[in-house]
Design a protein around this motif. Structure first.
Motif, PDB file in Angstrom:
ATOM      1  N   VAL A   1      60.669  40.591   3.598  1.00 21.28           N
ATOM      2  CA  VAL A   1      61.199  39.515   4.427  1.00 21.28           C
ATOM      3  C   VAL A   1      62.693  39.402   4.184  1.00 21.28           C
ATOM      4  O   VAL A   1      63.154  39.445   3.047  1.00 21.28           O
ATOM      5  CB  VAL A   1      60.525  38.173   4.081  1.00 21.28           C
ATOM      6  N   GLY A   2      63.444  39.269   5.264  1.00 17.66           N
ATOM      7  CA  GLY A   2      64.872  39.045   5.158  1.00 17.66           C
ATOM      8  C   GLY A   2      65.163  37.565   5.346  1.00 17.66           C
ATOM      9  O   GLY A   2      64.591  36.912   6.211  1.00 17.66           O
TER      10      GLY A   2
ATOM     11  N   PRO B   1      63.182  25.869   7.889  1.00 20.83           N
ATOM     12  CA  PRO B   1      63.949  27.015   8.400  1.00 20.83           C
ATOM     13  C   PRO B   1      63.466  27.433   9.786  1.00 20.83           C
ATOM     14  O   PRO B   1      62.354  27.114  10.193  1.00 20.83           O
ATOM     15  CB  PRO B   1      63.658  28.130   7.384  1.00 20.83           C
ATOM     16  N   VAL B   2      64.317  28.159  10.483  1.00 23.58           N
ATOM     17  CA  VAL B   2      63.985  28.678  11.805  1.00 23.58           C
ATOM     18  C   VAL B   2      63.624  30.158  11.655  1.00 23.58           C
ATOM     19  O   VAL B   2      64.367  30.925  11.036  1.00 23.58           O
ATOM     20  CB  VAL B   2      65.183  28.529  12.769  1.00 23.58           C
ATOM     21  N   LEU B   3      62.510  30.533  12.210  1.00 27.43           N
ATOM     22  CA  LEU B   3      62.084  31.930  12.215  1.00 27.43           C
ATOM     23  C   LEU B   3      62.636  32.571  13.476  1.00 27.43           C
ATOM     24  O   LEU B   3      62.435  32.060  14.580  1.00 27.43           O
ATOM     25  CB  LEU B   3      60.561  32.022  12.201  1.00 27.43           C
ATOM     26  N   SER B   4      63.352  33.665  13.316  1.00 25.94           N
ATOM     27  CA  SER B   4      63.940  34.336  14.474  1.00 25.94           C
ATOM     28  C   SER B   4      64.040  35.825  14.218  1.00 25.94           C
ATOM     29  O   SER B   4      63.698  36.302  13.151  1.00 25.94           O
ATOM     30  CB  SER B   4      65.326  33.757  14.780  1.00 25.94           C
TER      31      SER B   4
ATOM     32  N   VAL C   1      74.429  42.469   4.120  1.00 23.84           N
ATOM     33  CA  VAL C   1      73.003  42.571   3.831  1.00 23.84           C
ATOM     34  C   VAL C   1      72.836  43.125   2.423  1.00 23.84           C
ATOM     35  O   VAL C   1      73.394  44.183   2.089  1.00 23.84           O
ATOM     36  CB  VAL C   1      72.290  43.500   4.844  1.00 23.84           C
ATOM     37  N   VAL C   2      72.091  42.387   1.604  1.00 24.87           N
ATOM     38  CA  VAL C   2      71.836  42.797   0.228  1.00 24.87           C
ATOM     39  C   VAL C   2      70.333  42.932   0.030  1.00 24.87           C
ATOM     40  O   VAL C   2      69.574  42.012   0.328  1.00 24.87           O
ATOM     41  CB  VAL C   2      72.403  41.766  -0.788  1.00 24.87           C
ATOM     42  N   ASP C   3      69.901  44.081  -0.451  1.00 24.41           N
ATOM     43  CA  ASP C   3      68.490  44.343  -0.728  1.00 24.41           C
ATOM     44  C   ASP C   3      68.194  43.907  -2.159  1.00 24.41           C
ATOM     45  O   ASP C   3      68.733  44.458  -3.123  1.00 24.41           O
ATOM     46  CB  ASP C   3      68.216  45.836  -0.558  1.00 24.41           C
ATOM     47  N   LEU C   4      67.331  42.890  -2.297  1.00 28.66           N
ATOM     48  CA  LEU C   4      66.965  42.370  -3.612  1.00 28.66           C
ATOM     49  C   LEU C   4      65.522  42.707  -3.967  1.00 28.66           C
ATOM     50  O   LEU C   4      64.930  42.063  -4.834  1.00 28.66           O
ATOM     51  CB  LEU C   4      67.164  40.846  -3.645  1.00 28.66           C
TER      52      LEU C   4
END
Length: 85
Positions: free
Chosen positions: A3-4, A23-26, A65-68
């Protein structure tokens, strides 16, 4: 299964989330050279989108964008708007 999460620095997005209480899902849309022009969005998505909020012209700078997914080794996938610290 990934999930981003995006935390926008945009008063309209923040006000919507605040007013809704969650939060808004988009989803993202493909960006091109006219990605900041609200009238281009209106033309492109007429008949598809139920609602378009004209927040004015954007700056066209994509988000960083950071991948954690590996908490020990965060990876910058795309460097864009925002200060890396």
């Amino acid at each position: 299964r990934t999930v981003g999460v995006r935390i926008p620095d945009n008063p309209i997005s923040r006000a919507l989330s605040e007013r809704l209480g969650h939060p808004v899902l988009s989803t993202s849309i493909p960006q091109d050279e006219e990605c900041g022009d609200p009238s281009a969005f209106a033309d492109e998505y007429a008949g598809i989108a139920s609602l378009l909020i004209d927040g004015g012209e954007g700056d066209g700078i994509p988000s960083t964008v950071v991948d954690l997914t590996d908490s020990r080794n965060p990876e910058i996938v795309r460097e864009g708007k925002g200060e890396l610290i």
